[in-house]
Design a protein around this motif. Structure first.
Motif, short mmCIF file in Angstrom:
data_model
loop_
_atom_site.label_atom_id
_atom_site.label_comp_id
_atom_site.label_asym_id
_atom_site.label_seq_id
_atom_site.Cartn_x
_atom_site.Cartn_y
_atom_site.Cartn_z
N MET A 238 0.85 -1.20 0.00
CA MET A 238 0.00 0.00 0.00
C MET A 238 0.88 1.26 0.00
O MET A 238 1.81 1.39 0.81
N ALA A 239 0.60 2.14 -0.92
CA ALA A 239 1.42 3.36 -1.04
C ALA A 239 1.22 4.26 0.17
O ALA A 239 0.11 4.39 0.68
N LYS A 240 2.32 4.84 0.60
CA LYS A 240 2.24 5.77 1.73
C LYS A 240 1.63 7.09 1.29
O LYS A 240 2.02 7.67 0.27
N LYS A 241 0.63 7.57 2.03
CA LYS A 241 -0.05 8.81 1.67
C LYS A 241 0.77 10.01 2.12
O LYS A 241 1.48 9.96 3.11
N LYS A 242 0.67 11.08 1.34
CA LYS A 242 1.54 12.25 1.56
C LYS A 242 1.09 13.10 2.73
O LYS A 242 -0.09 13.14 3.09
N GLY B 27 -5.07 12.08 -2.11
CA GLY B 27 -3.93 11.26 -1.76
C GLY B 27 -3.30 11.56 -0.41
O GLY B 27 -2.08 11.47 -0.26
N PHE B 28 -4.12 11.97 0.58
CA PHE B 28 -3.58 12.16 1.94
C PHE B 28 -4.53 11.53 2.95
O PHE B 28 -5.68 11.20 2.65
N GLU B 29 -4.04 11.34 4.17
CA GLU B 29 -4.84 10.71 5.22
C GLU B 29 -5.99 11.62 5.64
O GLU B 29 -5.82 12.83 5.81
#
Length: 219
Positions: free
Chosen positions: A1-5, A38-40
């Motif tokens: 899972m890609a890390k969110k910015k 694309g962020f938490e």
């Protein structure tokens, strides 16, 4: 899972503006907005409580930037109240123009005008506070309650003038919005001319004189 910015407050605002202009409406939820950007989701709530707060903050952030820019000018401090208000108008509307597509979409989104005005509620508070700091000569009414009413009335009328100017700017189709510049100059100058206390002071002085000398004018 890609890390969110990671993202800051200004970044969220910028992403929100882009989303709003692309979809011409608010996101359906904070979760979907964060996923799209694309962020938490949790990062959103570190800076804003809701999308409505973002929209209100947009107008107040332009206001803060305007005052900061004017405050950095040594000349601004030496200006009289009329010129300071004109400087505020020209600078603030220049910033609005830089974000015109978003502003127009935002304020025309709701057919309910009251809902649109709610997006300006924080700006209204800040604008009235700024207006109250201007060194505008007022009629000396002597009574504290009357002075309080006078000050509230003046700042409220100034806010209505601002809203009227904003409406004119939204509907302005002239090149570089030159008609709005003319409108700002003429409306601010007219409002200050109408507030000129000299005629009122003369009228009050004449009334006092007539009252004192009323015995001399019996027919």
């Amino acid at each position: 899972m890609a890390k969110k910015k990671e993202i800051n407050k200004e970044g969220i605002l910028s992403l929100y503006i882009d989303y709003f202009l692309e979809h011409n409406k608010q996101p359906q939820s904070v979760y979907l907005f964060a996923k799209h950007a694309g962020f938490e989701e949790g990062l959103f709530y570190k800076h804003y409580a809701s999308f409505n707060q973002i929209e209100q903050n947009f107008f107040t952030s332009l206001f803060d930037n305007t005052l900061e820019l004017l405050g950095n000018s040594e000349e601004f401090v030496s200006y009289d109240a009329r010129t300071q208000l004109l400087s505020f108008y020209f600078t603030y509307f220049e910033m609005l123009t830089a974000n015109r597509s978003f502003v127009v979409a935002l304020l025309k989104e709701d057919k309910n005008k009251l809902k649109s005005l709610s997006k300006l509620s924080e700006l209204r508070k800040n604008f009235k506070q700024f207006y109250d700091t201007l060194d505008i000569e007022k009629i000396d009414l002597k009574q504290e309650k009357l002075i309080e009413i006078q000050e509230k009335t003046m700042s409220e009328m100034a806010w209505f003038q601002f809203l009227f100017t904003l409406k004119f700017w939204i509907e302005d189709t002239s090149i570089s919005f030159e008609k709005t510049d003319i409108f700002i100059e003429k409306s601010v100058n007219t409002s200050f001319d109408l507030m000129d206390t000299t005629p009122f002071k003369s009228l009050i002085d004449f009334g006092k004189f007539m009252w004192k000398e009323r015995g001399s004018f019996k027919m």
